[in-house]
Design a protein around this motif. Structure first.
Motif, short mmCIF file in Angstrom:
data_model
loop_
_atom_site.label_atom_id
_atom_site.label_comp_id
_atom_site.label_asym_id
_atom_site.label_seq_id
_atom_site.Cartn_x
_atom_site.Cartn_y
_atom_site.Cartn_z
N VAL A 41 32.87 30.41 30.87
CA VAL A 41 34.23 30.36 31.42
C VAL A 41 34.66 28.91 31.57
O VAL A 41 33.94 28.09 32.14
CB VAL A 41 34.30 31.08 32.78
CG1 VAL A 41 35.70 31.00 33.36
CG2 VAL A 41 33.85 32.54 32.65
N ASN B 43 33.26 43.16 32.26
CA ASN B 43 34.47 42.36 32.16
C ASN B 43 35.28 42.47 33.45
O ASN B 43 35.86 41.48 33.92
CB ASN B 43 35.35 42.83 30.99
CG ASN B 43 34.67 42.67 29.66
OD1 ASN B 43 33.79 41.83 29.49
ND2 ASN B 43 35.08 43.47 28.69
N ASP B 44 35.35 43.66 33.99
CA ASP B 44 36.12 43.88 35.21
C ASP B 44 35.55 43.10 36.39
O ASP B 44 36.31 42.52 37.19
CB ASP B 44 36.18 45.37 35.56
CG ASP B 44 37.01 46.17 34.57
OD1 ASP B 44 37.96 45.60 33.99
OD2 ASP B 44 36.69 47.35 34.37
N HIS C 140 36.51 39.49 35.94
CA HIS C 140 37.92 39.30 36.28
C HIS C 140 38.13 39.27 37.80
O HIS C 140 38.85 38.42 38.32
CB HIS C 140 38.79 40.40 35.65
CG HIS C 140 40.22 40.27 36.03
ND1 HIS C 140 41.06 39.33 35.47
CD2 HIS C 140 40.95 40.94 36.96
CE1 HIS C 140 42.25 39.43 36.03
NE2 HIS C 140 42.21 40.40 36.93
N THR C 141 37.48 40.18 38.50
CA THR C 141 37.61 40.23 39.96
C THR C 141 37.10 38.94 40.59
O THR C 141 37.75 38.38 41.48
CB THR C 141 36.86 41.45 40.52
OG1 THR C 141 37.45 42.64 39.99
CG2 THR C 141 36.90 41.49 42.04
N ILE D 294 36.73 35.88 39.24
CA ILE D 294 37.56 34.73 38.90
C ILE D 294 38.91 34.79 39.61
O ILE D 294 39.38 33.80 40.18
CB ILE D 294 37.74 34.60 37.38
CG1 ILE D 294 36.40 34.25 36.71
CG2 ILE D 294 38.79 33.55 37.04
CD1 ILE D 294 36.44 34.31 35.20
N SER D 295 39.54 35.95 39.58
CA SER D 295 40.86 36.06 40.19
C SER D 295 40.81 35.99 41.72
O SER D 295 41.85 35.81 42.36
CB SER D 295 41.57 37.34 39.74
OG SER D 295 40.86 38.48 40.16
N VAL E 188 37.82 32.62 28.67
CA VAL E 188 36.53 33.31 28.78
C VAL E 188 35.98 33.57 27.38
O VAL E 188 36.70 34.05 26.50
CB VAL E 188 36.69 34.65 29.54
CG1 VAL E 188 35.38 35.41 29.57
CG2 VAL E 188 37.22 34.40 30.95
#
Length: 94
Positions: A5, A61-62, A65-66, A68-69, A81
């Protein structure tokens, strides 16, 4: 699953300095917790930039995403990514 990332932070010059300092402290604690959990495996600063390359080891992936966000500075980041796979010539397998 391993992901490379790249995070590049771009804080607007007119942003509230105290709020940004609080977010930086929160982000440090959050990222260090993820490192202790083994999810944020590597964190490398890019010399001369407000940016880093990191390696995450997560289930999906989810989940990535959680994580990082949820970074406090996420609204000020450009993120890219790259999914990683084992190389057949690598001596060390992860």
């Amino acid at each position: 699953m391993l992901f490379l990332v790249h995070m590049h932070v771009q804080i607007p010059p007119d942003a509230d300095k105290d709020m940004i300092e609080r977010k930086k402290a929160e982000e440090k604690a959050y990222s260090q917790n993820l490192q202790h959990e083994g999810k944020w495996r590597h964190l490398w600063r890019i010399a001369g930039e407000y940016a880093n390359y990191s390696v995450f080891d997560v289930e999906s992936n989810d989940e990535l995403h959680t994580l990082i966000s949820s970074l406090p500075l996420f609204p000020y980041m450009k993120v890219s990514v790259t999914p990683l796979a084992q190389h057949p010539s690598a001596i060390v397998q992860n």
